[in-house]
Design a protein around this motif. Structure first.
Motif, PDB file in Angstrom:
ATOM      1  N   THR A  33       0.763  -1.259   0.113  1.00 37.69           N
ATOM      2  CA  THR A  33       0.059  -0.197  -0.038  1.00 37.69           C
ATOM      3  C   THR A  33       0.842   1.120   0.007  1.00 37.69           C
ATOM      4  O   THR A  33       0.713   2.238  -0.655  1.00 37.69           O
ATOM      5  N   VAL A  34       2.099   1.201   0.823  1.00 38.34           N
ATOM      6  CA  VAL A  34       2.692   2.328   0.621  1.00 38.34           C
ATOM      7  C   VAL A  34       3.350   2.532  -0.498  1.00 38.34           C
ATOM      8  O   VAL A  34       3.731   3.731  -1.121  1.00 38.34           O
ATOM      9  N   ASP A  35       3.978   1.544  -1.182  1.00 35.57           N
ATOM     10  CA  ASP A  35       4.578   1.765  -2.540  1.00 35.57           C
ATOM     11  C   ASP A  35       3.660   2.272  -3.573  1.00 35.57           C
ATOM     12  O   ASP A  35       3.921   3.106  -4.440  1.00 35.57           O
ATOM     13  N   ALA A  36       2.543   1.439  -3.475  1.00 30.49           N
ATOM     14  CA  ALA A  36       1.366   2.146  -4.429  1.00 30.49           C
ATOM     15  C   ALA A  36       0.996   3.689  -4.174  1.00 30.49           C
ATOM     16  O   ALA A  36       0.834   4.424  -5.112  1.00 30.49           O
ATOM     17  N   ILE A  37       1.044   4.088  -2.885  1.00 29.24           N
ATOM     18  CA  ILE A  37       0.833   5.529  -2.557  1.00 29.24           C
ATOM     19  C   ILE A  37       2.165   6.305  -3.273  1.00 29.24           C
ATOM     20  O   ILE A  37       1.709   7.407  -3.887  1.00 29.24           O
ATOM     21  N   HIS A  38       3.394   5.954  -3.064  1.00 25.74           N
ATOM     22  CA  HIS A  38       4.321   6.631  -3.532  1.00 25.74           C
ATOM     23  C   HIS A  38       4.394   6.694  -4.921  1.00 25.74           C
ATOM     24  O   HIS A  38       4.588   7.643  -5.825  1.00 25.74           O
ATOM     25  N   VAL A  40       1.563   6.551  -6.980  1.00 22.51           N
ATOM     26  CA  VAL A  40       0.568   7.545  -7.581  1.00 22.51           C
ATOM     27  C   VAL A  40       1.165   8.955  -7.360  1.00 22.51           C
ATOM     28  O   VAL A  40       0.917   9.824  -8.194  1.00 22.51           O
ATOM     29  N   SER A  41       1.817   9.290  -6.435  1.00 22.37           N
ATOM     30  CA  SER A  41       2.462  10.562  -6.253  1.00 22.37           C
ATOM     31  C   SER A  41       3.519  10.908  -7.384  1.00 22.37           C
ATOM     32  O   SER A  41       3.550  12.159  -7.926  1.00 22.37           O
ATOM     33  N   ARG A  42       4.243   9.943  -7.786  1.00 24.77           N
ATOM     34  CA  ARG A  42       5.023  10.092  -8.834  1.00 24.77           C
ATOM     35  C   ARG A  42       4.683  10.325 -10.140  1.00 24.77           C
ATOM     36  O   ARG A  42       4.808  11.139 -11.098  1.00 24.77           O
ATOM     37  N   GLU A  43       3.381   9.573 -10.230  1.00 21.53           N
ATOM     38  CA  GLU A  43       2.735   9.719 -11.753  1.00 21.53           C
ATOM     39  C   GLU A  43       1.992  11.076 -11.479  1.00 21.53           C
ATOM     40  O   GLU A  43       1.874  11.689 -12.742  1.00 21.53           O
ATOM     41  N   ILE A  44       1.548  11.740 -10.553  1.00 21.92           N
ATOM     42  CA  ILE A  44       0.954  12.916 -10.492  1.00 21.92           C
ATOM     43  C   ILE A  44       1.933  13.863 -10.831  1.00 21.92           C
ATOM     44  O   ILE A  44       1.984  15.137 -11.702  1.00 21.92           O
ATOM     45  N   LEU A  45       3.262  13.684 -10.279  1.00 23.55           N
ATOM     46  CA  LEU A  45       4.470  14.637 -10.549  1.00 23.55           C
ATOM     47  C   LEU A  45       4.736  14.810 -12.140  1.00 23.55           C
ATOM     48  O   LEU A  45       5.007  15.676 -12.865  1.00 23.55           O
ATOM     49  N   ARG A  46       4.648  13.419 -12.616  1.00 22.96           N
ATOM     50  CA  ARG A  46       4.977  13.468 -14.235  1.00 22.96           C
ATOM     51  C   ARG A  46       3.958  14.492 -14.842  1.00 22.96           C
ATOM     52  O   ARG A  46       4.365  15.002 -16.069  1.00 22.96           O
ATOM     53  N   ASP A  47       2.673  13.728 -14.483  1.00 24.25           N
ATOM     54  CA  ASP A  47       1.532  14.682 -15.333  1.00 24.25           C
ATOM     55  C   ASP A  47       1.550  16.048 -15.090  1.00 24.25           C
ATOM     56  O   ASP A  47       1.401  16.915 -16.054  1.00 24.25           O
ATOM     57  N   LEU A  48       2.190  16.372 -13.937  1.00 26.15           N
ATOM     58  CA  LEU A  48       2.285  17.972 -13.653  1.00 26.15           C
ATOM     59  C   LEU A  48       3.010  18.730 -14.474  1.00 26.15           C
ATOM     60  O   LEU A  48       3.154  19.672 -15.222  1.00 26.15           O
ATOM     61  N   LYS A  49       4.597  17.803 -14.560  1.00 29.05           N
ATOM     62  CA  LYS A  49       5.585  18.459 -15.402  1.00 29.05           C
ATOM     63  C   LYS A  49       5.178  18.478 -16.812  1.00 29.05           C
ATOM     64  O   LYS A  49       5.545  19.364 -17.683  1.00 29.05           O
ATOM     65  N   THR A 114      -2.555  25.621 -13.786  1.00 30.04           N
ATOM     66  CA  THR A 114      -2.621  24.205 -14.315  1.00 30.04           C
ATOM     67  C   THR A 114      -2.134  23.124 -12.984  1.00 30.04           C
ATOM     68  O   THR A 114      -2.860  22.310 -13.064  1.00 30.04           O
ATOM     69  N   MET A 115      -1.098  23.684 -12.515  1.00 34.34           N
ATOM     70  CA  MET A 115      -0.741  22.781 -11.305  1.00 34.34           C
ATOM     71  C   MET A 115      -1.795  22.804 -10.184  1.00 34.34           C
ATOM     72  O   MET A 115      -2.207  21.642  -9.582  1.00 34.34           O
ATOM     73  N   LEU A 116      -2.513  23.922  -9.998  1.00 36.00           N
ATOM     74  CA  LEU A 116      -3.449  23.898  -8.940  1.00 36.00           C
ATOM     75  C   LEU A 116      -4.619  23.322  -9.161  1.00 36.00           C
ATOM     76  O   LEU A 116      -5.173  22.351  -8.340  1.00 36.00           O
ATOM     77  N   ARG A 117      -5.123  23.561 -10.272  1.00 40.29           N
ATOM     78  CA  ARG A 117      -6.542  22.995 -10.681  1.00 40.29           C
ATOM     79  C   ARG A 117      -6.506  21.690 -11.014  1.00 40.29           C
ATOM     80  O   ARG A 117      -7.262  20.728 -10.683  1.00 40.29           O
ATOM     81  N   LEU A 118      -5.334  21.123 -11.745  1.00 41.38           N
ATOM     82  CA  LEU A 118      -5.176  19.694 -12.168  1.00 41.38           C
ATOM     83  C   LEU A 118      -4.526  18.529 -11.233  1.00 41.38           C
ATOM     84  O   LEU A 118      -4.890  17.566 -11.382  1.00 41.38           O
ATOM     85  N   HIS A 119      -3.594  19.342 -10.437  1.00 39.32           N
ATOM     86  CA  HIS A 119      -2.771  18.267  -9.749  1.00 39.32           C
ATOM     87  C   HIS A 119      -2.881  18.489  -8.328  1.00 39.32           C
ATOM     88  O   HIS A 119      -2.967  17.241  -7.689  1.00 39.32           O
ATOM     89  N   ILE A 192       1.243   8.734   3.138  1.00 38.29           N
ATOM     90  CA  ILE A 192       0.392   9.590   2.627  1.00 38.29           C
ATOM     91  C   ILE A 192       0.754  10.920   2.762  1.00 38.29           C
ATOM     92  O   ILE A 192       0.841  11.817   1.654  1.00 38.29           O
ATOM     93  N   ARG A 193       1.328  11.615   3.815  1.00 34.95           N
ATOM     94  CA  ARG A 193       1.776  12.885   4.107  1.00 34.95           C
ATOM     95  C   ARG A 193       3.000  13.103   3.301  1.00 34.95           C
ATOM     96  O   ARG A 193       3.025  14.191   2.610  1.00 34.95           O
ATOM     97  N   ASP A 194       3.833  12.188   3.361  1.00 34.61           N
ATOM     98  CA  ASP A 194       4.961  12.467   2.334  1.00 34.61           C
ATOM     99  C   ASP A 194       4.771  12.503   1.069  1.00 34.61           C
ATOM    100  O   ASP A 194       5.495  13.218   0.241  1.00 34.61           O
ATOM    101  N   SER A 195       3.858  11.900   0.473  1.00 32.51           N
ATOM    102  CA  SER A 195       3.352  11.954  -0.850  1.00 32.51           C
ATOM    103  C   SER A 195       2.882  13.237  -1.433  1.00 32.51           C
ATOM    104  O   SER A 195       3.156  13.823  -2.214  1.00 32.51           O
ATOM    105  N   SER A 196       1.987  13.539  -0.542  1.00 33.88           N
ATOM    106  CA  SER A 196       1.213  14.937  -0.676  1.00 33.88           C
ATOM    107  C   SER A 196       2.326  15.837  -0.445  1.00 33.88           C
ATOM    108  O   SER A 196       2.215  17.020  -1.577  1.00 33.88           O
ATOM    109  N   ASN A 197       3.280  15.904   0.349  1.00 32.63           N
ATOM    110  CA  ASN A 197       4.295  16.794   0.342  1.00 32.63           C
ATOM    111  C   ASN A 197       5.459  16.939  -0.914  1.00 32.63           C
ATOM    112  O   ASN A 197       5.725  18.015  -1.269  1.00 32.63           O
ATOM    113  N   SER A 198       5.611  15.583  -1.360  1.00 30.72           N
ATOM    114  CA  SER A 198       6.650  15.484  -2.562  1.00 30.72           C
ATOM    115  C   SER A 198       5.860  16.260  -3.698  1.00 30.72           C
ATOM    116  O   SER A 198       6.560  16.859  -4.516  1.00 30.72           O
TER     117      SER A 198
END
Length: 721
Positions: A33-38, A40-49, A114-119, A192-198
């Motif tokens: 579960t922890v790996d999946a959370i991280h 997801v955060s990496r995927e959001i960062l790729r989409d953001l960039k 874009t970053m605020l609304r989508l990611h 969860i908090r670390d992923s949100s912060n990243s």
């Protein structure tokens, strides 16, 4: 919409992650579960960039026909942002360096939205869903949601229209509590908090690179454009921190980047403004300038509180323009706190610079102390330059002025008074900005210091107090300079008095030979010339100075001139009062005319003191004129009596024709006849002396006495005959 999501979007995100989450929770450990959370955060960062890159490519496409070869400085700035995972961002950084400031600001706004609304909002929803699974309302991992400053807060358990989603969320929470211990759940919450912060840190880092690629170019922008960039950065920081408010994470690196660029911009701008101010001062003619409406608007906004909105300022300016009407000549005075001031062209330019500095401090509250120090330097430079150029007469060389007149001094004094009254307002404004926007913000101070803990608040307060104290010192310098200008105005009119006093002896010689018939009872050339000089000074001072400054100049001149004029006229009168002519009458007339002029010059200074010595001298001379007129009248009467006595004497001495006596042969008879004839002259002379004494002692009865004397003479003559 800037991050405002509809209810359906929350449901769609929940549907995408909850089924997979339930499957992961059935494993023996929480690590999948922890790996999946991280992940997801990496995927959001790729989409953001990727999305930010697409937004920036639009700007690149719009400026592709205008791009030029980057300079060495720009290439170096782009190299600082080079990263293997940036993809095509290197070309975008180079393109942003060559686009206009308007396109660059639009790029920042688009990337921020874009970053605020989508990611960021998506990451916030995922965080809320996961936290609702791993925590309960009574669990110690629950956090109280703070109020949002930018976007509406998303509640932890948003009710879904689909009953199945609520049921799945409840079952997932029950399974997590049954399978995992409290320590294992805490690891999941930390992930969860670390992923949100990243995610927030990744977006802030990307925004910081967009800023740093143009830091040397942004430092050379005008204050308005740079303020827009700063406001866009602050808006992004505020909304990003609000999106991650439940974790209490701040965008420290981005705040440090914004502050660094603001400090660089302030240093570059201040150096440029100082050079510009020196050039303007050297070319200044120190004459009264017309005041365009734009500068009056800037001064009005500068005097408003920082909490006042731009709309309030615009409404005030619109109302003022409507009252002024159309097709009216530009005013020659600028109004500040209901007081009119005369300003030079350089003073107007300095007002605009001060408004720019105030905007910089408002957009970067942490720079308020630096801005206060640099404002004090600008005001001090204006004060020192005006002192050297006007009081030191250096403007005669730089601005090709023939002389430094009273009008030049008065215009300079008014400009100094304007900034003297503006200095405490600027101090209060900057202090208010510091208090309202920096007080209690330890994280902001940490971002400025670039450290994990804020710098010493005592040192920061001491530095701020020292910067604000410089504004107080500049205000005192302005007051001292104004007093020196007042003394210079007084010295100018003293010089004119010395000149006119030098012509007074020559005029007095002409008065000695002037008869009373030629005296026209008008003021002399000495008084008329001096009154003209005083009138010119009074006209200049009264048209510009306030009442207090008028008294400091005109009142002192009137009081000093009263004593000096009375002394000069008294000397002329005492040296020539016995000579004759019209000296006394000219002195009396000049005393009265000059006293009246000084009374009008002093105004409300002190009417009982002004002209006191001239009044006393006029009274003494008037009394002397009265006595001399009485003495002259007596002498005239005496001369008239003498003339009448001499006329009577002439009649008495003139011999009368008598018949020739017959000759007698007797010698005794001849002797008897000649004896009375020899005694008659002595008798006639004695009677004449008595007549003169009586005429001197009793001039009023001279006619009766002359008749009696004539009768006596006739009797004596008859006896002699």
């Amino acid at each position: 919409d800037e991050g405002n999501f509809e209810k359906g979007e929350y449901d769609r995100v929940s549907e995408s992650i909850l089924p997979a989450l339930r499957g992961l929770l059935r494993s023996s450990t929480v690590m999948p579960t922890v790996d999946a959370i991280h992940a997801v955060s990496r995927e959001i960062l790729r989409d953001l960039k990727r999305d930010v890159e697409r937004v920036c490519e639009k700007v690149v496409a719009s400026t592709s026909g205008k791009t030029t070869t980057p300079s060495k400085v720009n290439t170096a700035a782009a190299g600082e942002n080079r990263n293997a995972n940036d993809g095509n961002m290197e070309d975008i950084y180079l393109a942003l360096q060559n686009c206009s400031s308007e396109n660059y600001i639009r790029t920042l706004d688009a990337a921020s939205k874009t970053m605020l609304r989508l990611h960021f909002k998506r990451a916030e929803i995922i965080r809320d869903v996961l936290m609702s699974v791993f925590t309960s309302s009574n669990n110690e991992f629950d956090e109280n949601a703070s109020e949002s400053t930018g976007t509406p807060e998303t509640p932890k358990s948003l009710q879904s229209p689909k009953f199945s989603m609520d049921f799945i969320r409840k079952e997932a929470r029950d399974e997590a509590n049954e399978r995992f211990s409290r320590d294992i759940i805490s690891k999941a919450v930390y992930a969860i908090r670390d992923s949100s912060n990243s995610i927030i840190d990744g977006g802030a880092m990307l925004f910081a690179r967009l800023l740093s690629c143009r830091k040397h170019i942004n430092a050379k922008l005008d204050a308005t454009s740079f303020t827009k960039i700063t406001k866009a950065s602050d808006a992004f920081i505020r909304l990003a921190e609000n999106a991650n408010r439940k974790n209490g994470k701040r965008c420290v690196a981005l705040r440090s980047q914004v502050h660094s660029q603001a400090r660089l911009f302030l240093n570059v701008k201040h150096a440029s403004e100082l050079d510009k101010l020196k050039t303007l001062l050297e070319q200044e003619s120190w004459s009264q300038a017309t005041i365009p409406a734009h500068f009056q608007e800037l001064l009005d906004r500068l005097s408003m509180a920082p909490s006042s909105t731009e709309e309030d300022a615009n409404n005030k300016t619109t109302a003022t323009n409507n009252e002024d009407g159309k097709n009216q000549p530009l005013p020659t005075k600028i109004i500040y706190k209901n007081i009119e001031y005369v300003a030079t062209t350089t003073a107007l330019m300095l007002i605009r610079t001060l408004k720019d500095y105030s905007d910089i401090a408002e957009s970067n509250p942490n720079l308020s102390a630096d801005v206060a120090r640099r404002i004090a330097e600008l005001l001090s430079e204006f004060n020192d330059g005006a002192c050297v150029l006007v009081l030191g007469a250096q403007a005669m060389q730089g601005a090709n002025l023939r002389s430094i007149t009273a009008k030049h001094l008065s215009v300079t004094q008014q400009s100094l008074r304007l900034f003297q009254s503006l200095a405490p307002v600027l101090k209060a404004r900057l202090s208010d900005i510091t208090t309202t926007k920096c007080s209690g913000s330890s994280d902001n101070l940490a971002a400025v210091a670039g450290e994990g803990k804020p710098p010493s608040s005592g040192n920061e307060d001491a530095r701020r107090k020292l910067a604000f104290a410089n504004l107080d010192k500049v205000g005192c310098d302005f007051e001292t300079h104004c007093e020196r200008i007042h003394l210079k105005l007084i010295e100018i009119i003293r010089e004119r008095l010395r000149f006119h006093r030098g012509t007074l002896p020559q005029l007095a010689k002409a008065w000695e030979n002037e008869t009373l018939e030629d005296f026209d009872k008008q003021a002399s050339q000495f008084s008329n010339g001096l009154i003209k000089e005083l009138g010119t000074l009074s006209k200049v001072v009264r048209s510009m100075f306030d009442e207090n400054d008028q008294n400091n100049v005109l009142g002192v001149v009137a009081l000093e001139f009263d004593a000096k004029l009375a002394s000069s006229l008294r000397t002329v009168w005492e040296e020539r009062k016995s000579v004759g002519g019209t000296v006394e009458r000219h002195v009396k007339t000049d005393c009265e005319v000059l006293r009246e002029c000084l009374h009008g010059l002093a105004g409300k200074f002190d009417s009982k003191i002004i002209g006191h010595e001239l009044k006393e001298l006029a009274e003494v001379v008037a009394e002397s004129i009265k006595l001399n007129d009485a003495r002259a009248a007596d002498e005239a009467k005496l001369m008239k009596a003498k003339k009448r006595a001499m006329a009577a004497e002439g009649k008495a001495i003139t011999p009368t024709k008598s018949p020739t006596p017959k000759k007698s042969s007797s010698s005794v008879e001849g002797k008897m006849v000649s004896a009375p004839a020899s005694s008659s002259p002595s008798l006639t002379l004695t009677t004449r002396e008595e007549e003169e004494k009586e005429a001197v002692t009793a001039a009023a009865h001279e006619e009766d006495e002359s008749k009696d004397n004539n009768n006596n003479v006739i009797i004596i003559n008859n006896n002699n005959n």
